[in-house]
Design a protein around this motif. Structure first.
Motif, mmCIF file in Angstrom:
data_model
loop_
_atom_site.group_PDB
_atom_site.id
_atom_site.type_symbol
_atom_site.label_atom_id
_atom_site.label_comp_id
_atom_site.label_asym_id
_atom_site.label_seq_id
_atom_site.Cartn_x
_atom_site.Cartn_y
_atom_site.Cartn_z
ATOM 1 N N ASP A 165 -7.080 0.990 0.495
ATOM 2 C CA ASP A 165 -5.674 0.454 0.843
ATOM 3 C C ASP A 165 -5.965 -0.826 1.538
ATOM 4 O OD1 ASP A 165 -4.076 2.303 -0.349
ATOM 5 O OD2 ASP A 165 -3.614 3.308 1.585
ATOM 6 N N ARG A 185 -6.941 -3.635 -0.801
ATOM 7 C CA ARG A 185 -5.877 -3.891 -1.614
ATOM 8 C C ARG A 185 -4.961 -4.729 -0.718
ATOM 9 N NH1 ARG A 185 -1.544 -0.028 -3.586
ATOM 10 N NH2 ARG A 185 -2.602 1.609 -2.412
ATOM 11 N N THR A 218 3.547 2.547 1.963
ATOM 12 C CA THR A 218 3.835 3.134 2.927
ATOM 13 C C THR A 218 4.780 2.710 3.833
ATOM 14 O OG1 THR A 218 2.322 3.865 4.943
ATOM 15 C CG2 THR A 218 2.110 1.662 4.423
ATOM 16 N N ILE A 275 0.942 -1.294 -0.024
ATOM 17 C CA ILE A 275 0.024 0.072 -0.110
ATOM 18 C C ILE A 275 0.817 1.389 0.040
ATOM 19 C CG2 ILE A 275 -2.058 -1.038 1.153
ATOM 20 C CD1 ILE A 275 -1.250 -0.030 3.761
ATOM 21 N N ILE A 286 -6.715 3.808 7.957
ATOM 22 C CA ILE A 286 -6.221 3.159 6.777
ATOM 23 C C ILE A 286 -7.371 3.510 5.901
ATOM 24 C CG2 ILE A 286 -7.071 1.160 7.313
ATOM 25 C CD1 ILE A 286 -4.830 -0.047 5.494
#
Length: 293
Positions: A57, A60, A38, A36, A53
Motif C-alpha cells: 500500500d 502504491r 481505505t 489504497i 500500512i
C-alpha cells in the motif's frame, strides 16, 4: 496510549512523509485514501503516527502520487520497517518505561537536537545514579512490575545518547530550584552538581541557569517543564519536531504548528532571560561550594 496505537519515531516520520506526498500532489486525504482502498480517518491516523500500512500500500500510494524515485521509496520502506515492534519494551529495565514515555525514549535515540526546561528536578539525561535512585527509592512496589533497580537502570540507559558518535546537541535551561531541591543527602547533591559542571564542558551539552534573583519577565514560562525534540528525516518532509510536556498523571506530545510556535517562543524567552553559558557554570560552581559547607 493503547498497545494498538503506540506511536514511534519512525511512525511519526513516515506520517510526515505521507502528508508531504499528499500535499505535494495537491490531493485530499480522502482521495489519497481511495488509492489504497481505505478511509480518510486511517490516512489521518497514519499522518499522526498511529496505525500501520503494508509495504504494498505504501509503494502504491507513493507511485500514484508521483513519487517514483527509488531512493525516496527505499527511505519510505526503511521508515516503515519494524516501526511497530514492541518486544524491546517488555524485558529487563526497558519494562520500567511507561507506555507514554516510550515515545520520548525512542525520539531521544534518533534526535539530533534536544532542548529542555527544568524545574525542581535535574533532567533525567543529566542525573547520576545515586540521584536517580533517591528519586525512585520510595516508589510503591508493584507485583510483577519494574523494581527500583529497573527504574534507575532505565533512567541511566537513556543517557547513552550523550556518549554515542555524533551525539545530539542538548541544551538545558535549569531553574535554580534544580540545584537546591535535595534528593538523597548532601553527598548525592554534591556529586550531582559536580556532574553538571563536567557535562557543561562538553561541546554538545549546553547548560543555562535561571537564578531565583533573576527577573525573568512576565511572559517567561519559568515554572513549566517541557522538552523540544528534533529528529532528522531520511525523506523529503524535513525534520520531525515534537514538544513533550508532563504534569501529574498526564503526558502530552504536541506537534501542531501553533503549539510548536508557542514553545519556540517560550524557549527563546527562557534562554534570553537565563545566565549565559559561562555565567551559568560559575553559578553552578558557587552552589556546589555551598553544598560543601
Amino acid at each position: 496510549m493503547s498497545m494498538a496505537t503506540m506511536r514511534t519515531a519512525r511512525k511519526f516520520l513516515l506520517g510526515r512523509e505521507i502528508a508531504h506526498m499528499i500535499e505535494t500532489a495537491n490531493v485530499s486525504q480522502t482521495e489519497a485514501a481511495s488509492i489504497i482502498e481505505t478511509s480518510q480517518s486511517r490516512i489521518a491516523g497514519l499522518i499522526n503516527g498511529a496505525g500501520s500500512i503494508t509495504v504494498g500500500d505504501l509503494e502504491r500510494l507513493a507511485r500514484t502520487l508521483g513519487f517514483t524515485d527509488e531512493g525516496y521509496n527505499e527511505a519510505l520502506r526503511e521508515l516503515r520497517r519494524d516501526n511497530h515492534k514492541r518486544g524491546f519494551w517488555s524485558t529487563g529495565h526497558n519494562r520500567a518505561y511507561s507506555e507514554d514515555l516510550r515515545l520520548l525514549v525512542d525520539l531521544e535515540k534518533r534526535a539530533d537536537q534536544i532542548r529542555q526546561a527544568g524545574v525542581e528536578l535535574v533532567p533525567g539525561l543529566l542525573q547520576i545514579e545515586p540521584y536517580a535512585r533517591a528519586m525512585h527509592e520510595d516508589a510503591p512496589p508493584v507485583d510483577g512490575g519494574p523494581t527500583v533497580d529497573d527504574r534507575v537502570a532505565a533512567r541511566l540507559a537513556r543517557q547513552e545518547i550523550l556518549d554515542k558518535p555524533n551525539p545530539p546537541a542538548v541544551h538545558f535551561v535549569l531553574s535554580e530550584s534544580c540545584l537546591r531541591r535535595m534528593w538523597g543527602d548532601e553527598d548525592v547533591m554534591r556529586a550531582q552538581i559536580e556532574h553538571l559542571i563536567t557535562l557543561s564542558n562538553r561541546k554538545h551539552v549546553m547548560l543555562q541557569v535561571m537564578p531565583f534573583k533573576t527577573q525573568p519577565g512576565r511572559r517567561s514560562p519559568v515554572g513549566n517543564r517541557f522538552t523540544v525534540v528534533r529528529v532528522p528525516s531520511p525523506g523529503a518532509a524535513g525534520p520531525l519536531e515534537l514538544v513533550y510536556t508532563e504534569a501529574e498523571g498526564e503526558i502530552r506530545y504536541l506537534d501542531d504548528r501553533k503549539a510548536l510556535a508557542a514553545y519556540e517562543s517560550a524557549w527563546a524567552r527562557l534562554t534570553n532571560a537565563a545566565l549565559r553559558f559561562d555565567e551559568s557554570r560559575e553559578f553552578i560552581a558557587k552552589v556546589l561550594d555551598e553544598w560543601k559547607q
